[in-house]
Scaffold this active site. Structure first.
Site: not given
Ligand code: PAF
Length: 288
Positions: A30-31, A33, A35, A37, A149-150, A153
């Protein structure tokens, strides 16, 4: 680096690359950004011929009273970082491109999506799985990279990929931390200077609880160490959850006897409001 904002362009390019036998590594973001990412992108670069990064602040994974409008954004800075890492393609769609008028289809991974964060953010994971499935269909990756971290998800996306027989490898990568252990997150920007100074307590609380487990304590004692450590911080406004969980089902293990628990690992996981920032973190702990 190519920058595509239209789905058609991205799909056409992905088809050409796939037909040419190239492997595509994909890092959805989701931008804003950081470290965390960048570590996913480096790994993708090392393991694939081509790396595609997407930046899209996905509105359908935010609840009505959440931070969609103030979610941090820095497209220029992000593009610079992606260029420095030699990313091949940035997919940067608009909201209208992803959800045109009349959009009606959503994907739900049942059960797992209602636990932990799902209990406090109804509809959140429905939004995540929907956008990730759409992005997979657009980017056609060989491998996709997600940060641990997620944890929830990543677990949910793995389940979706398995259930829907998608030919994509999901690679779960370690959490990247600041010097004091705070897990890197775009939402750390919401912390004031003073709050930031103390926010390492979240990781310390996880480490304290992990230590208890390693010493042979039960799940109840470890969960209570976790919560007690967190409660010692004046900045923690609300603890949404903080306990010991089964890393496959996300069931709370507080009332389970450690002696009858047969799996090799548990996950300690927390979500809380630290000042105005909702922080999540977790730690996988090997029991035996
Ligand atoms: O983890 C994230 O940044 C978001 O949940 C993702 C996977 C890009 C989906 O929008």
């Amino acid at each position: 680096m190519d920058i595509f904002s239209e789905i058609d362009q991205m799909q056409r390019q992905a088809s050409i690359l796939t037909r040419a036998g190239k492997t595509i590594g994909f890092v959805p973001t989701m931008g804003y950004l950081h470290e965390g990412h960048l570590s996913l992108i480096r790994r993708s670069r090392a393991e694939n011929d081509i790396t595609v990064v997407s930046i899209f602040v996905n509105p359908i994974q935010f609840g009505p009273n959440e931070d969609l409008d103030r979610y941090p954004r820095d497209i220029e800075g992000d593009i610079e970082k992606l260029r420095a890492l030699n990313v091949d393609v940035l997919f940067l769609p608009s909201m209208k491109e992803m959800y045109p008028e009349g959009y009606k289809t959503y994907v739900i991974v049942e059960g797992l999506s209602d636990k932990l964060c799902g209990a406090f953010r109804p509809g959140h994971f429905r939004g995540v799985t929907t956008v990730v499935l759409k992005l997979f269909n657009i980017v056609k990756p060989t491998r996709a990279y997600f940060g641990l971290k997620d944890f929830q998800q990543t677990l949910i996306i793995k389940q979706m990929v398995r259930d829907l027989n998608m030919d994509i490898q999901i690679i779960a990568c370690p959490t990247i931390r600041e010097h004091d252990g705070l897990a890197m997150s775009s939402r750390n920007k919401y912390l004031t200077e003073e709050e930031r100074q103390g926010a390492g307590i979240v990781y310390r609380a996880l480490l304290n609880a992990a230590e208890k487990l390693k010493e042979g304590a039960g799940f109840k004692e470890a969960a209570s160490t976790l919560r007690e450590t967190l409660k010692s911080s004046p900045h923690i406004r609300e603890i949404q959850y903080a306990s010991v969980y089964d890393p496959e089902t996300l069931d709370d293990l507080t009332d389970v006897d450690v002696k009858i628990y047969k799996k090799p690992e548990v996950v300690l996981a927390v979500a809380l409001y630290y000042g105005n920032a909702r922080l999540i973190d977790n730690l996988l702990v090997k029991l035996r």
